[in-house]
Design an enzyme around this catalytic site. Sequence first.
Site, PDB file in Angstrom:
ATOM      1  N   ARG A 126       0.826  -1.234  -0.020  1.00 12.76           N
ATOM      2  CA  ARG A 126      -0.140  -0.009  -0.062  1.00 12.76           C
ATOM      3  C   ARG A 126       0.757   1.264   0.178  1.00 12.76           C
ATOM      4  O   ARG A 126       1.732   1.448   1.002  1.00 12.76           O
ATOM      5  CB  ARG A 126      -0.896  -0.157   1.347  1.00 12.76           C
ATOM      6  CG  ARG A 126      -1.862   0.933   1.177  1.00 12.76           C
ATOM      7  CD  ARG A 126      -2.838   0.924   2.461  1.00 12.76           C
ATOM      8  NE  ARG A 126      -2.160   1.715   3.400  1.00 12.76           N
ATOM      9  CZ  ARG A 126      -1.933   1.625   4.440  1.00 12.76           C
ATOM     10  NH1 ARG A 126      -2.544   0.434   5.091  1.00 12.76           N
ATOM     11  NH2 ARG A 126      -1.180   2.245   5.305  1.00 12.76           N
ATOM     12  N   GLU A 145       5.025   7.223   2.209  1.00 10.49           N
ATOM     13  CA  GLU A 145       5.735   5.784   2.457  1.00 10.49           C
ATOM     14  C   GLU A 145       5.055   4.737   1.265  1.00 10.49           C
ATOM     15  O   GLU A 145       3.982   4.666   1.153  1.00 10.49           O
ATOM     16  CB  GLU A 145       5.959   5.468   3.741  1.00 10.49           C
ATOM     17  CG  GLU A 145       4.694   4.952   4.531  1.00 10.49           C
ATOM     18  CD  GLU A 145       4.902   3.918   5.756  1.00 10.49           C
ATOM     19  OE1 GLU A 145       6.111   3.464   5.901  1.00 10.49           O
ATOM     20  OE2 GLU A 145       3.897   3.737   6.307  1.00 10.49           O
ATOM     21  N   ASN A 147       4.087   0.569   1.905  1.00  8.81           N
ATOM     22  CA  ASN A 147       4.351  -0.477   2.854  1.00  8.81           C
ATOM     23  C   ASN A 147       4.307  -1.978   2.279  1.00  8.81           C
ATOM     24  O   ASN A 147       3.175  -2.209   1.505  1.00  8.81           O
ATOM     25  CB  ASN A 147       2.829  -0.430   4.053  1.00  8.81           C
ATOM     26  CG  ASN A 147       2.720   0.885   4.603  1.00  8.81           C
ATOM     27  OD1 ASN A 147       3.308   1.165   5.596  1.00  8.81           O
ATOM     28  ND2 ASN A 147       1.907   1.640   4.143  1.00  8.81           N
ATOM     29  N   SER A 152      -2.461  -2.714   5.965  1.00 10.51           N
ATOM     30  CA  SER A 152      -3.714  -3.013   6.662  1.00 10.51           C
ATOM     31  C   SER A 152      -4.994  -2.368   6.105  1.00 10.51           C
ATOM     32  O   SER A 152      -4.728  -1.431   5.449  1.00 10.51           O
ATOM     33  CB  SER A 152      -3.622  -3.207   8.065  1.00 10.51           C
ATOM     34  OG  SER A 152      -3.374  -2.052   8.622  1.00 10.51           O
ATOM     35  N   LYS A 307      12.277   2.816   5.025  1.00 13.71           N
ATOM     36  CA  LYS A 307      12.627   4.411   4.610  1.00 13.71           C
ATOM     37  C   LYS A 307      13.631   4.784   4.086  1.00 13.71           C
ATOM     38  O   LYS A 307      13.805   5.637   3.249  1.00 13.71           O
ATOM     39  CB  LYS A 307      12.046   5.119   5.813  1.00 13.71           C
ATOM     40  CG  LYS A 307      10.747   5.022   5.985  1.00 13.71           C
ATOM     41  CD  LYS A 307      10.136   5.144   7.425  1.00 13.71           C
ATOM     42  CE  LYS A 307       8.545   5.085   7.676  1.00 13.71           C
ATOM     43  NZ  LYS A 307       7.836   3.894   7.948  1.00 13.71           N
ATOM     44  N   LYS A 366      12.671  10.471  10.137  1.00 14.74           N
ATOM     45  CA  LYS A 366      12.304   9.244  10.287  1.00 14.74           C
ATOM     46  C   LYS A 366      13.336   8.078  10.922  1.00 14.74           C
ATOM     47  O   LYS A 366      14.168   7.892   9.871  1.00 14.74           O
ATOM     48  CB  LYS A 366      11.475   8.837   9.060  1.00 14.74           C
ATOM     49  CG  LYS A 366      10.368   9.883   8.741  1.00 14.74           C
ATOM     50  CD  LYS A 366       9.500   9.120   7.412  1.00 14.74           C
ATOM     51  CE  LYS A 366       8.244   9.864   7.042  1.00 14.74           C
ATOM     52  NZ  LYS A 366       7.615   9.191   6.237  1.00 14.74           N
ATOM     53  N   GLU A 370       8.004   1.053  11.510  1.00 16.34           N
ATOM     54  CA  GLU A 370       6.968   1.033  10.912  1.00 16.34           C
ATOM     55  C   GLU A 370       5.658   1.037  12.203  1.00 16.34           C
ATOM     56  O   GLU A 370       6.299   0.781  13.376  1.00 16.34           O
ATOM     57  CB  GLU A 370       6.485  -0.332  10.107  1.00 16.34           C
ATOM     58  CG  GLU A 370       7.561  -0.752   9.156  1.00 16.34           C
ATOM     59  CD  GLU A 370       7.408   0.379   8.077  1.00 16.34           C
ATOM     60  OE1 GLU A 370       6.249   0.970   7.740  1.00 16.34           O
ATOM     61  OE2 GLU A 370       8.263   0.850   7.310  1.00 16.34           O
ATOM     62  N   GLY A 371       4.468   1.313  11.859  1.00 14.74           N
ATOM     63  CA  GLY A 371       3.533   1.207  12.677  1.00 14.74           C
ATOM     64  C   GLY A 371       3.078   2.328  13.425  1.00 14.74           C
ATOM     65  O   GLY A 371       1.947   2.350  14.111  1.00 14.74           O
ATOM     66  N   ARG A 452      -7.540   7.682   5.052  1.00 14.79           N
ATOM     67  CA  ARG A 452      -7.512   7.820   6.383  1.00 14.79           C
ATOM     68  C   ARG A 452      -7.350   9.354   6.853  1.00 14.79           C
ATOM     69  O   ARG A 452      -6.801  10.052   6.097  1.00 14.79           O
ATOM     70  CB  ARG A 452      -6.124   6.938   7.079  1.00 14.79           C
ATOM     71  CG  ARG A 452      -6.522   5.236   6.891  1.00 14.79           C
ATOM     72  CD  ARG A 452      -5.441   4.846   7.489  1.00 14.79           C
ATOM     73  NE  ARG A 452      -4.070   5.169   6.439  1.00 14.79           N
ATOM     74  CZ  ARG A 452      -2.895   4.937   6.844  1.00 14.79           C
ATOM     75  NH1 ARG A 452      -2.419   4.407   7.871  1.00 14.79           N
ATOM     76  NH2 ARG A 452      -1.921   5.528   6.037  1.00 14.79           N
TER      77      ARG A 452
HETATM   78  P1  ADP Z   1       4.905   4.360   9.647  1.00 22.70           P
HETATM   79  O1  ADP Z   1       5.709   3.573   8.802  1.00 22.70           O
HETATM   80  O2  ADP Z   1       5.050   4.309  11.059  1.00 22.70           O
HETATM   81  O3  ADP Z   1       3.430   4.621   9.213  1.00 22.70           O
HETATM   82  P2  ADP Z   1       4.847   6.927   8.064  1.00 22.70           P
HETATM   83  O4  ADP Z   1       5.890   7.165   7.269  1.00 22.70           O
HETATM   84  O5  ADP Z   1       3.725   6.401   7.487  1.00 22.70           O
HETATM   85  O6  ADP Z   1       5.511   5.911   8.962  1.00 22.70           O
HETATM   86  O7  ADP Z   1       4.665   8.111   8.924  1.00 22.70           O
HETATM   87  C1  ADP Z   1       3.435   8.065   9.971  1.00 22.70           C
HETATM   88  C2  ADP Z   1       2.577   9.253   9.595  1.00 22.70           C
HETATM   89  O8  ADP Z   1       3.277  10.472  10.075  1.00 22.70           O
HETATM   90  C3  ADP Z   1       2.049   9.433   8.578  1.00 22.70           C
HETATM   91  O9  ADP Z   1       0.687   8.654   8.280  1.00 22.70           O
HETATM   92  C4  ADP Z   1       1.564  10.885   8.422  1.00 22.70           C
HETATM   93  O10 ADP Z   1       0.546  11.092   8.899  1.00 22.70           O
HETATM   94  C5  ADP Z   1       2.766  11.422   8.974  1.00 22.70           C
HETATM   95  N1  ADP Z   1       4.041  11.773   8.190  1.00 22.70           N
HETATM   96  C6  ADP Z   1       4.899  11.115   7.655  1.00 22.70           C
HETATM   97  N2  ADP Z   1       5.813  11.508   6.841  1.00 22.70           N
HETATM   98  C7  ADP Z   1       5.462  12.655   6.703  1.00 22.70           C
HETATM   99  C8  ADP Z   1       5.612  13.784   5.635  1.00 22.70           C
HETATM  100  N3  ADP Z   1       6.776  13.556   4.886  1.00 22.70           N
HETATM  101  N4  ADP Z   1       4.674  15.004   5.915  1.00 22.70           N
HETATM  102  C9  ADP Z   1       3.655  15.170   6.724  1.00 22.70           C
HETATM  103  N5  ADP Z   1       3.424  14.223   7.586  1.00 22.70           N
HETATM  104  C10 ADP Z   1       4.114  12.957   7.400  1.00 22.70           C
HETATM  105 MG    MG Z   2       2.656   4.675   7.445  1.00 21.58          MG
END
Ligand code: ADP
Ligand code: MG
Length: 476
Positions: A126, A145, A147, A152, A307, A366, A370-371, A452
Amino acid sequence: MAQPMPDEMLKNTKLINELADVAKDTALLQGVLMRIQETPNLSELVVYAPFTLFPTAVPKAIYHQALAVQTHYNILVDKISQDVDFLQETLASTIAVDDFTARLFRIHQQILKEGRAPSIALGINRSDYMLDQRDNGSLSLKQIEINTIAASFGGLASRTPYVHRHVLKVAGRLEDSKRILDNNPAAGLSRALAKAWELYGSNSAIIIFLVEKSQVNIFDHRYVENDLWKRNIPTKRMQFEDIYKMGCLDQDRRLFVNDQEVAVVYFRNGYMPQNYSSEQSWDARLMMERSLAVKCPDIGTHLAGTKKVQQVLARPGVLERFFPDQPQVVEQIRATFTGLYALDMGPEGDKTVEMALAAPERFVLKPQREGGGNNIYGSEISEVLQRLKDSPERMAYILMDKIQPIPVKNILLRRGATPKVTNCLSELGVFGVYVRQSGHMVMNECVGHLLRTKNSEHADGGVSAGVAVLDNPFLV
Ligand code: ADP
Ligand code: MG
């Protein structure tokens, strides 16, 4: 952007409360369900999965752009998963300081050493995006990102369109209700799992759903499981511990658990360090990787979703390595990238540190996790980088431009909370599935979406983390 509910309607508390009751009952009737946090393994107690009262406007062109690029992302992930040199070079700095990624990488190395490249690959991923607002007010699709493990909500997202259609009808907006898109990622996920099972070629072999102990999100899985049973494909839910205790490989490396042959292992667990509660969990993961069973994902595909890989892909010339003769594909994928920066030791990483310290509010820091709930924002970025800037520990992170979506008013419905109007941000996910057999793609599809939405005060966190809720795009 025109939202499905005008502001004056959102101010009508009586109407909102009535609609919220209708919405919750409809969600329960439609099976938009979770078990409750306090008793995650008690099958009698359920609650609706949190969701928005209204759908959220998404520009049509951007939605279609996200769908159109998905099959290219599928190919990209699959190519990376097989590119041993690329994974090695890309992850070298990360694994030097990040134990979890290093551990996964060691499994990858061991499988390679044993010369046991899997002949069937099954990918369920996803790709998540936000709509970044440019200076001129226009919006552009930017990837958060991808996944590649345990992506899920394909199940529950298949049931939410009906709920929003119903709410809009009850609110007197019949025409708008017709604009809620059909969505059925669960069907696509099970079709891909079924294809891999079929190619494995043993009618009595099962598909294992590798799950965690807490079964809060079990219904999301059940949609896919039940779809497989409809096809007369047997599935079983198991934990790492079960595999460790009851699993073994025969001399042909076929995986048996409790004397039952396993055709496919679908990981809905195993993406964060806490999922491996003991050495036995790691032993179980290794056993599965070494087996002939199709892994969704295999270890290379798991690593392709890190990442660090995402950051390196954004470097000039790197996408071209994977699509040497397809400049349009490169362009289509690259258009979804926002700024991504390395924190390796050396001048490039030093520059990243300097840039982040000068304007921390512009970025997200970052780690390789994940999660949800792991990212670092704002002043905390300064604190962390001040502390780590001269240490190799900084290589455990990447830096990313902060995407700036436009906040929109909506109402987040969750158990125990009074419905109230909230400023929200949304994230659009697109599900991709593919199956490859000995170098030949036999399936490569985009199979649905997930919107979401969360309170704009929360920088981070998904639905399972208790921050975001399920939503539907309302195309404008
Ligand atoms: P995870 O693997 O923990 O899901 P993500 O990269 O999806 O990590 O980041 C988690 C959340 O943080 C995202 O769902 C989003 O809401 C926020 N986020 C992540 N990267 C960005 C970004 N570059 N700009 C704005 N919000 C971000
Ligand atoms: Mg995420």
